[in-house]
Design an enzyme around this catalytic site. Sequence first.
Site, PDB file in Angstrom:
ATOM      1  CG  HIS A  71      -1.913   0.976   1.399  1.00  0.00           C
ATOM      2  ND1 HIS A  71      -1.651   2.277   1.763  1.00  0.00           N
ATOM      3  CD2 HIS A  71      -3.254   0.897   1.245  1.00  0.00           C
ATOM      4  CE1 HIS A  71      -2.785   2.950   1.828  1.00  0.00           C
ATOM      5  NE2 HIS A  71      -3.776   2.134   1.515  1.00  0.00           N
ATOM      6  CG  ASP A  96       0.650  -2.468   6.320  1.00  0.00           C
ATOM      7  OD1 ASP A  96      -0.307  -2.534   7.124  1.00  0.00           O
ATOM      8  OD2 ASP A  96       0.625  -1.784   5.279  1.00  0.00           O
ATOM      9  CD  GLN A 122      -6.794  -4.362   4.210  1.00  0.00           C
ATOM     10  OE1 GLN A 122      -7.769  -5.018   4.573  1.00  0.00           O
ATOM     11  NE2 GLN A 122      -6.906  -3.120   3.777  1.00  0.00           N
ATOM     12  CE  LYS A 144      -7.072   0.107   6.328  1.00  0.00           C
ATOM     13  NZ  LYS A 144      -7.805   0.572   5.152  1.00  0.00           N
ATOM     14  CB  CYS A 148      -3.732   3.093  -1.598  1.00  0.00           C
ATOM     15  SG  CYS A 148      -4.952   4.322  -1.195  1.00  0.00           S
TER      16      CYS A 148
END
Length: 420
Positions: free
Chosen positions: A133, A210, A213, A236, A374
């Site tokens: 991203h 990261d 997600q 999220k 993104c």
Amino acid sequence: MRASVPSFDFGLDPVALRRDFPILAREVHPGRPLVYLDNASTTQKPLVVIEAMAEHYRETNANVHRAVYRLAEIATDAYEGARRAVARFIHAPNEHGVIFTSGATASINLVAHAWGQPRCKAGDVILLTEMEHHSNLVPWQMLAARTGATLAFVPVNDIGELELESLDRLLTPRVRLFAFTHVSNVLGTVNPVRDLITRAHAVGAAVLLDAAQSVPHMPVDCRALDCDFLVFSGHKMCGPTGIGVLAVKPERLEEMDPFLGGGEMISRVTLEQATWAEPPHKFEAGTPHVAGAVGLGAAVAYLEGIGLEAIHAYERALAAYVMARLETVPGLRIHGRATARSGVVSFSLEGAHPHDIAQLLDQDGVAIRGGHLCAQPLMRKRGVPALNRASFYFYNTRDDVDALVRSVLRAQEFFARANG
Ligand code: PLP
């Protein structure tokens, strides 16, 4: 069609869970129930989170860590209680390594400034992947420009998996940091993070994971993964916007300089200089987003109540159903066919721009993304200007998938006619 999909008995009831989310009952266009399929972008909020934040402002609002009056103590307890809840949820080695930020992006920038800046120099390498991203790319480009370090990238293959063979070449002792996503927000790929972290550590590189997600969708255990830095966003995972987390391993925490200076992050201040408070406060300058932390704490409790194992299993099955159904649409291509996948499904439709498709679907009440998601370098690599993306959460049902497919078919027929 339904007979061919596995039973959806995963110990969670999406239809019952939907009732916890007031917004899922609304119609954005009259007569069209909302089919919300943009969960990789942000998820909807259950009433318990909305109420926890409203109650905080109604009953317990005061600034934290400053005053001695009772209300301030209650607010501070609520804020620190949320930190404890988050630390437990991600199995952080300890609470002071759990820093509240405004989101995953802010967390990554904090690492770039507080840890990367004093450590990176010309000749060093920051290793990333081609599936990042922009939030896990641009801060490193900026750090490289400031320090003279260079960037290198693990390639992504056609089905959307990292080319792990390239790691032998790329992971050298010059790599200071390997920063990569746990789950791709475009391809849905779940990366083999344990293995990647072990290999990075073997050459002395620190790892930033990261987890924007992954933390919302599957169990994530910081201690077992042994990552140096882990980042994610509250919005999220059923929490509010404007709050996120940076979880740091104790050894790395000691190496970090403060980034933002101001109130809350100091121990002693003279006109000329200052000393720092202990972590996490050293990295939380200014008045924090107290209500946001309270909301995130409520979101964590809500997700724990459902069970992350159940959420992950359900979403995987739902994604398999989506893929099988979308494949029946003429001219549709799915981008991302890794073996280990999440509930993110991106696709393109021959002869139609993703923006136009997203707009047509919106008329049916179906909210999906159309754009570069993104991840412009990944779009370029796949030879597309943009993609459509439907991304699922535990409150989505097979009916939502069927509505998506009906609407995509309608769009496909429209463009087939328009293109003659
Ligand atoms: N990393 C990944 C993989 C994401 O999907 C996102 C958001 O979509 C981010 C980072 C940035 O999150 P935020 O905008 O909440 O800071």
